[in-house]
Enzyme design. Structure first.
Site, PDB file in Angstrom:
ATOM      1  N   GLY A   1      65.484  58.595  38.370  1.00 51.89           N
ATOM      2  CA  GLY A   1      64.517  57.830  37.582  1.00 51.89           C
ATOM      3  C   GLY A   1      63.380  58.718  37.126  1.00 51.89           C
ATOM      4  O   GLY A   1      62.733  59.376  37.931  1.00 51.89           O
TER       5      GLY A   1
ATOM      6  N   GLY B   1      59.342  57.927  39.841  1.00 52.94           N
ATOM      7  CA  GLY B   1      60.151  59.116  40.067  1.00 52.94           C
ATOM      8  C   GLY B   1      59.370  60.391  39.798  1.00 52.94           C
ATOM      9  O   GLY B   1      59.424  61.343  40.575  1.00 52.94           O
TER      10      GLY B   1
ATOM     11  N   PHE C   1      41.602  40.854  34.024  1.00 50.31           N
ATOM     12  CA  PHE C   1      43.026  40.540  33.987  1.00 50.31           C
ATOM     13  C   PHE C   1      43.272  39.300  34.829  1.00 50.31           C
ATOM     14  O   PHE C   1      42.408  38.878  35.612  1.00 50.31           O
ATOM     15  CB  PHE C   1      43.830  41.734  34.531  1.00 50.31           C
ATOM     16  CG  PHE C   1      44.764  42.352  33.522  1.00 50.31           C
ATOM     17  CD1 PHE C   1      44.311  42.731  32.281  1.00 50.31           C
ATOM     18  CD2 PHE C   1      46.098  42.559  33.840  1.00 50.31           C
ATOM     19  CE1 PHE C   1      45.183  43.318  31.365  1.00 50.31           C
ATOM     20  CE2 PHE C   1      46.972  43.147  32.941  1.00 50.31           C
ATOM     21  CZ  PHE C   1      46.521  43.531  31.699  1.00 50.31           C
TER      22      PHE C   1
ATOM     23  N   GLN D   1      59.559  37.514  37.788  1.00 49.20           N
ATOM     24  CA  GLN D   1      58.348  37.184  37.032  1.00 49.20           C
ATOM     25  C   GLN D   1      58.671  36.902  35.568  1.00 49.20           C
ATOM     26  O   GLN D   1      59.358  37.689  34.915  1.00 49.20           O
ATOM     27  CB  GLN D   1      57.335  38.319  37.098  1.00 49.20           C
ATOM     28  CG  GLN D   1      56.078  38.011  36.288  1.00 49.20           C
ATOM     29  CD  GLN D   1      54.894  38.863  36.709  1.00 49.20           C
ATOM     30  OE1 GLN D   1      54.768  40.017  36.316  1.00 49.20           O
ATOM     31  NE2 GLN D   1      54.028  38.301  37.521  1.00 49.20           N
TER      32      GLN D   1
ATOM     33  N   HIS E   1      56.755  36.557  32.124  1.00 50.17           N
ATOM     34  CA  HIS E   1      55.456  36.840  31.509  1.00 50.17           C
ATOM     35  C   HIS E   1      55.127  35.702  30.553  1.00 50.17           C
ATOM     36  O   HIS E   1      55.987  35.278  29.784  1.00 50.17           O
ATOM     37  CB  HIS E   1      55.496  38.178  30.767  1.00 50.17           C
ATOM     38  CG  HIS E   1      54.129  38.719  30.451  1.00 50.17           C
ATOM     39  ND1 HIS E   1      53.336  38.174  29.463  1.00 50.17           N
ATOM     40  CD2 HIS E   1      53.422  39.733  30.997  1.00 50.17           C
ATOM     41  CE1 HIS E   1      52.191  38.852  29.419  1.00 50.17           C
ATOM     42  NE2 HIS E   1      52.216  39.796  30.329  1.00 50.17           N
TER      43      HIS E   1
ATOM     44  N   LEU F   1      56.683  42.316  24.574  1.00 48.63           N
ATOM     45  CA  LEU F   1      55.506  41.954  25.363  1.00 48.63           C
ATOM     46  C   LEU F   1      54.227  41.908  24.525  1.00 48.63           C
ATOM     47  O   LEU F   1      53.957  42.800  23.742  1.00 48.63           O
ATOM     48  CB  LEU F   1      55.336  42.989  26.482  1.00 48.63           C
ATOM     49  CG  LEU F   1      54.099  42.853  27.366  1.00 48.63           C
ATOM     50  CD1 LEU F   1      54.164  41.578  28.192  1.00 48.63           C
ATOM     51  CD2 LEU F   1      53.963  44.064  28.280  1.00 48.63           C
TER      52      LEU F   1
ATOM     53  N   THR G   1      50.567  41.923  25.615  1.00 47.31           N
ATOM     54  CA  THR G   1      49.877  42.185  26.878  1.00 47.31           C
ATOM     55  C   THR G   1      48.923  41.083  27.339  1.00 47.31           C
ATOM     56  O   THR G   1      48.273  40.427  26.518  1.00 47.31           O
ATOM     57  CB  THR G   1      49.097  43.518  26.817  1.00 47.31           C
ATOM     58  OG1 THR G   1      48.331  43.643  28.009  1.00 47.31           O
ATOM     59  CG2 THR G   1      48.134  43.561  25.650  1.00 47.31           C
ATOM     60  N   GLU G   2      48.837  40.946  28.671  1.00 48.62           N
ATOM     61  CA  GLU G   2      47.827  40.077  29.280  1.00 48.62           C
ATOM     62  C   GLU G   2      46.425  40.546  28.877  1.00 48.62           C
ATOM     63  O   GLU G   2      45.469  39.779  28.914  1.00 48.62           O
ATOM     64  CB  GLU G   2      47.993  40.166  30.804  1.00 48.62           C
ATOM     65  CG  GLU G   2      47.175  39.179  31.596  1.00 48.62           C
ATOM     66  CD  GLU G   2      47.690  39.089  33.038  1.00 48.62           C
ATOM     67  OE1 GLU G   2      48.898  38.876  33.241  1.00 48.62           O
ATOM     68  OE2 GLU G   2      46.867  39.238  33.956  1.00 48.62           O
TER      69      GLU G   2
ATOM     70  N   ARG H   1      50.164  34.960  36.341  1.00 50.49           N
ATOM     71  CA  ARG H   1      51.249  34.792  35.378  1.00 50.49           C
ATOM     72  C   ARG H   1      52.182  33.637  35.699  1.00 50.49           C
ATOM     73  O   ARG H   1      52.648  32.944  34.793  1.00 50.49           O
ATOM     74  CB  ARG H   1      52.058  36.085  35.312  1.00 50.49           C
ATOM     75  CG  ARG H   1      51.285  37.173  34.628  1.00 50.49           C
ATOM     76  CD  ARG H   1      52.012  38.493  34.673  1.00 50.49           C
ATOM     77  NE  ARG H   1      51.238  39.482  33.935  1.00 50.49           N
ATOM     78  CZ  ARG H   1      51.530  40.768  33.884  1.00 50.49           C
ATOM     79  NH1 ARG H   1      52.572  41.229  34.545  1.00 50.49           N
ATOM     80  NH2 ARG H   1      50.774  41.597  33.189  1.00 50.49           N
TER      81      ARG H   1
ATOM     82  N   HIS I   1      60.014  39.319  32.881  1.00 51.90           N
ATOM     83  CA  HIS I   1      59.175  40.496  32.683  1.00 51.90           C
ATOM     84  C   HIS I   1      59.271  41.502  33.826  1.00 51.90           C
ATOM     85  O   HIS I   1      59.210  42.703  33.611  1.00 51.90           O
ATOM     86  CB  HIS I   1      57.725  40.056  32.517  1.00 51.90           C
ATOM     87  CG  HIS I   1      56.752  41.164  32.297  1.00 51.90           C
ATOM     88  ND1 HIS I   1      56.850  42.028  31.227  1.00 51.90           N
ATOM     89  CD2 HIS I   1      55.662  41.571  32.998  1.00 51.90           C
ATOM     90  CE1 HIS I   1      55.849  42.909  31.284  1.00 51.90           C
ATOM     91  NE2 HIS I   1      55.135  42.666  32.365  1.00 51.90           N
TER      92      HIS I   1
ATOM     93  N   GLU J   1      59.441  49.468  40.737  1.00 50.37           N
ATOM     94  CA  GLU J   1      59.983  48.133  40.486  1.00 50.37           C
ATOM     95  C   GLU J   1      61.355  47.902  41.109  1.00 50.37           C
ATOM     96  O   GLU J   1      61.692  46.768  41.461  1.00 50.37           O
ATOM     97  CB  GLU J   1      60.045  47.856  38.973  1.00 50.37           C
ATOM     98  CG  GLU J   1      60.336  46.390  38.671  1.00 50.37           C
ATOM     99  CD  GLU J   1      60.291  46.050  37.187  1.00 50.37           C
ATOM    100  OE1 GLU J   1      59.750  46.854  36.407  1.00 50.37           O
ATOM    101  OE2 GLU J   1      60.792  44.974  36.815  1.00 50.37           O
TER     102      GLU J   1
ATOM    103  N   ARG K   1      53.574  38.876  41.070  1.00 50.70           N
ATOM    104  CA  ARG K   1      52.757  40.082  40.905  1.00 50.70           C
ATOM    105  C   ARG K   1      51.608  39.807  39.957  1.00 50.70           C
ATOM    106  O   ARG K   1      51.775  39.127  38.947  1.00 50.70           O
ATOM    107  CB  ARG K   1      53.616  41.209  40.342  1.00 50.70           C
ATOM    108  CG  ARG K   1      52.818  42.458  40.018  1.00 50.70           C
ATOM    109  CD  ARG K   1      53.688  43.592  39.534  1.00 50.70           C
ATOM    110  NE  ARG K   1      54.293  43.381  38.236  1.00 50.70           N
ATOM    111  CZ  ARG K   1      53.634  43.454  37.072  1.00 50.70           C
ATOM    112  NH1 ARG K   1      52.339  43.695  37.053  1.00 50.70           N
ATOM    113  NH2 ARG K   1      54.285  43.269  35.933  1.00 50.70           N
TER     114      ARG K   1
ATOM    115  N   SER L   1      51.452  46.565  38.575  1.00 55.04           N
ATOM    116  CA  SER L   1      52.753  47.251  38.613  1.00 55.04           C
ATOM    117  C   SER L   1      52.591  48.721  38.309  1.00 55.04           C
ATOM    118  O   SER L   1      53.200  49.566  38.964  1.00 55.04           O
ATOM    119  CB  SER L   1      53.749  46.605  37.659  1.00 55.04           C
ATOM    120  OG  SER L   1      53.406  46.864  36.327  1.00 55.04           O
TER     121      SER L   1
END
Lengths: 247, 567
Positions: free
Chosen positions: B10, B15, B117, B230, B232, B242, B244-245, B276, B344, B368, B379, B384
């Site tokens: 990864g 990673g 957030f 989750q 989103h 996405l 974003t929040e 969320r 998400h 993840e 979460r 994350s």
């Protein structure tokens, strides 16, 4: 606007590993709905019609930089271009120029990354680091903003006419990356670090035709970087001459 | 055969951070199925949580408060000792990333900018406009280049080699040449990301198949809390890209077709910035009860940024504006963005402890793909990116400690045996089959989105289980178009589909068993949290019949007694 219910997609197919075969265009007819992207068409061809079609993709939202290719003669990311954006119902897809084709729309990115690595693409810090963040003003942050936005998709690399004749040219993306650090208020790289591009395969090779700016899907202006680096190199040379004269 | 002390799988944030932490002392090889900067970490937008107290409204923020918000947000399923560790590391790793060159946005005093957030008591989300994942991933990749980490781009791990309770490495398909290569390593670390593509409606990249999770599971490593998925609240309709929040962090409203800020009825204090799981349920309820908007691409709710003004939108959310224009033809400066909830993030994953160690000697996982658990049942946004870097760093530390007494001897024999079996699998996949892998995957993801979504019932989950079992049977007939192995994405897709089916199976089974509603897992037939019976982790292990066998594990509770969640 959608020109027809089904579009013709002509895709340049080639397999460097299959000796004796030549590049050829394969033709696919695909039904089109509003909002359909070129990437969505490629996925549909691979998933439902011809599983042998090879292309790279990941984020499908123009942030990862995987799917740069030539779309009706213009270099862009397949994921962000809508089929209906063209004034024709025939779409021609070809691999990114200036890089060897491995298979179909997949090119060998090795030279691109070699140029990237060559310019020391990381913050060089000589001053001690504080316990908390190194302060940076909003203006200082803004100065590097356009270069920070680069997604390393190589659209500029494919569009560069200099690279077409001089494969050892460092190319627009690597120059933009170097300028991103040179302009960073936190970077302490010595002026000599720019010397790596102070030659006919570096920033002096650029013809300033702005094709890279035109090709960039993220509104980065690599030519600004190249011009900026040239100025810095000239300034550095004058300063060196002055110093030598003083001696 | 390629040999390394440590094999990292990864090239995303986890990673790369692990590799950067280990490469000075060990012979590290990092394998990534894409060029590392294409990893899905790149797509994270809104930010990374750390109590830096830079925002004037966050002067008395602290790691303790961050921990509390994380635990409460998790609906008390997070292991509190692990959550505390993550939050204590938050400020140090944000400063570390900054020192390595990460271009965060700045406040006028020159400090790292922070925005509010969801589910957070203070504005503690550090950001770089709406491309925070992009700047963090580039910075870590730059760091890896600076340190000369050995990276194998476009190497796809097909199988993990575990024998006699020890991991010996894995078998890799070099996507470019099509060659099968056994990689022998005393330690293997997975930072392989989430399984978003197991769901049809997902914000995730196409590479997020969860194959790493399925690979570890089929090799005998248990998974944890897989039922917690989750959704989103705000993905663009159609593409599910996405939004974003950070939009709501900057003050955007959620509006139903009455023009009402409906969050007022559900979370009067936090409003749009409730966690969320809650916001997604509210949006789904509004749409289910007829207060959504209609569109050829499906029902939607409006995300309204207009009152923020063009200047703020362009400065703080330029990517959101561009995506809206490019993908749905809407400029959020002038029109609200049509959104719907979409899968998400995977709270569940490979069962590891807070040192990222699994029960198998020599096998570790972080980010993840793993479940420590710091996110529990839900979460918080901004946690994350934090998880990926913190646990990449902590895993490196733990691995280095564990290797002090010497590097475990990885054996060649089991790897060669595994290589033979992968060879046989690839050959079988290339023989004519009745099922196209992509179409079977589409069926799988459709049933997961339809029946294992935001609101769940036993009846629908049972139907999903039947479908997954049917797909598992049909997978035996999967065939790809070409036996050529190089740049054959249909082939790698077919290999990954096998793992996706296993992942889906564990998600559905966990969701059927958990007869309560907690965080992201909401059962209409058991619609309250039940701490007496269910304050515990589910552990899924592949049984001898190939089906998941579920057991349970205690939740670590240190400072915070479970309370009702109110926002």
């Amino acid at each position: 606007m959608i020109k027809a219910s089904a579009y013709t997609f002509k895709i340049l197919r080639y397999d460097a590993k299959a000796p004796g075969t030549k590049p050829r265009f394969a033709t696919y007819r695909i039904a089109v709905i509003p909002g359909l992207t070129v990437l969505a068409v490629l996925l549909r061809i691979r998933d439902e019609i011809d599983g042998t079609l090879s292309f790279r993709c990941s984020c499908r939202s123009a942030v990862c930089g995987s799917c740069a290719m030539v779309i009706n003669g213009k270099i862009d990311l397949a994921c962000r271009i809508q089929v209906a954006a063209f004034n024709t119902d025939t779409i021609i897809l070809e691999p990114l120029p200036n890089l060897e084709v491995i298979r179909d729309l997949v090119v060998d990115m090795t030279p691109f990354w070699q140029m990237y690595e060559k310019i020391q693409p990381y913050l060089i810090r000589k001053s001690p680091v504080p316990e908390k963040e190194i302060p940076q003003s909003e203006e200082e942050r803004l100065r590097i903003d356009q270069y920070v936005n680069c997604i390393l998709c190589a659209c500029c690399y494919g569009a560069c006419p200099v690279l077409a004749r001089e494969p050892e040219y460092v190319g627009p993306a690597a120059a933009a990356k170097l300028e991103r650090f040179v302009l960073d208020s936190r970077d302490d790289r010595p002026a000599g670090a720019l010397e790596i591009l102070n030659n006919e395969k570096g920033v002096w090779a650029c013809d300033t035709l702005f094709r890279c700016i035109d090709a960039c899907p993220k509104e980065v202006r690599p030519t600004d970087a190249i011009v900026g680096l040239r100025k810095a190199l000239v300034k550095h040379r004058f300063q060196k001459l002055l110093k030598e004269n003083e001696k | 055969m390629v040999n390394h002390d440590i094999l990292i799988v990864g090239g995303g944030l986890t990673g790369l951070r692990a590799a950067v932490g280990l490469c000075d002392r060990f012979n590290v090889g990092l394998v990534s199925k894409v060029y590392p900067t294409r990893s899905h970490s790149i797509a994270a937008q809104g930010g990374i949580n750390a109590p830096l107290t830079n925002n004037p409204d966050s002067r008395d923020d602290s790691w303790e408060k961050h921990t509390f918000d994380t635990v409460k947000g998790s609906d008390y399923l997070a292991d509190q000792d692990a959550a505390e560790m993550m939050c204590r590391e938050a400020a140090p790793i944000v400063y570390e990333m900054e020192h390595w060159g990460c271009p965060f946005s700045r406040f006028s005093d020159g400090t790292i900018a922070q925005r509010p957030f969801g589910g957070a008591g203070y504005p503690r989300t550090c950001y770089s406009a709406d491309i925070t994942g992009h700047v963090l991933l580039n910075t870590l990749y730059e760091r890896a280049v600076a340190k000369g980490v050995t990276i194998y781009p476009e190497w796809f791990v097909t199988s993990l080699c575990i024998e006699d309770g020890q991991c010996h490495g894995g078998v890799v398909l070099d996507i470019r040449t099509g060659e099968l290569i056994p990689v022998r390593a005393g330690v293997t670390f997975f930072g392989t990301g989430g399984y978003g593509r197991v769901f049809q409606h997902s914000t995730n990249a196409l590479i997020n198949t969860g194959s790493g999770i399925g690979m570890a599971y089929t090799a005998g490593v248990p998974l944890k809390d897989m039922e917690f998925v989750q959704f989103h609240p705000t993905s663009l309709i159609g593409t599910n890209i996405l939004m974003t929040e950070g939009c709501r962090g900057e003050g955007a409203y959620l509006l139903n077709n009455l023009g009402e800020r409906f969050m007022q009825r559900y979370a009067p204090t936090a409003m749009e910035l409730a966690p969320r799981d809650i916001v997604s349920r509210c949006i789904q309820t509004e749409m289910d009860e007829g207060r959504g908007f209609e569109h050829p691409l499906g029902k939607y709710i409006q995300l309204d940024l207009r009152h923020l003004g063009e200047k703020k939108i362009q400065e703080r959310l330029p990517g959101i504006r561009q995506i809206s224009i490019d993908f749905i033809g809407i400029d959020p400066v002038r029109e609200p963005i049509p959104i719907m909830p979409a899968q998400h993030y995977s709270m569940g994953g490979i069962d590891v402890d807070k040192r990222c160690a699994s029960e198998v000697r020599g096998f570790y996982a972080g980010g993840e793909c793993s479940c420590v658990s710091v996110h529990g049942a839900n979460r918080l946004g901004g946690n994350s990116l934090l998880d990926t870097i913190v646990f990449g760093k902590l895993a490196a530390k733990a691995i280095a400690e564990d290797l002090e007494g010497g590097i475990p001897r990885a054996e060649e024999k089991p790897l060669l045996k595994l290589q033979d079996s992968v060879e046989a699998t690839l050959r079988k996949l290339a023989s004519p089959g009745r099922e196209r892998p992509a179409l079977l995957q589409a069926e799988l993801s459709a049933v997961m989105s339809e029946k294992v979504g935001i609101f769940r019932t036993k009846e629908e989950l049972d139907q999903a289980l039947q479908k997954v079992l049917e797909i598992k049977q049909r997978y035996r007939d999967v065939g790809v178009s070409s036996s050529a192995r190089h740049m054959n994405y249909e082939l790698t897709g077919a290999v990954e589909l096998d793992y996706m089916i296993e992942v889906a199976h564990t998600i559905v089974l966990g969701a059927i068993l958990r007869e309560e509603s907690r965080g992201s897992h909401f059962r209409l037939d058991f619609n309250t949290r039940n701490d007496k019976d269910w304050l515990k982790h589910t552990i899924a292990r592949m049984g001898p019949d190939g089906d998941p066998a579920i057991t349970f594990k205690e939740v670590a509770i240190t400072r915070y007694e479970p309370m009702e969640r109110k926002y």
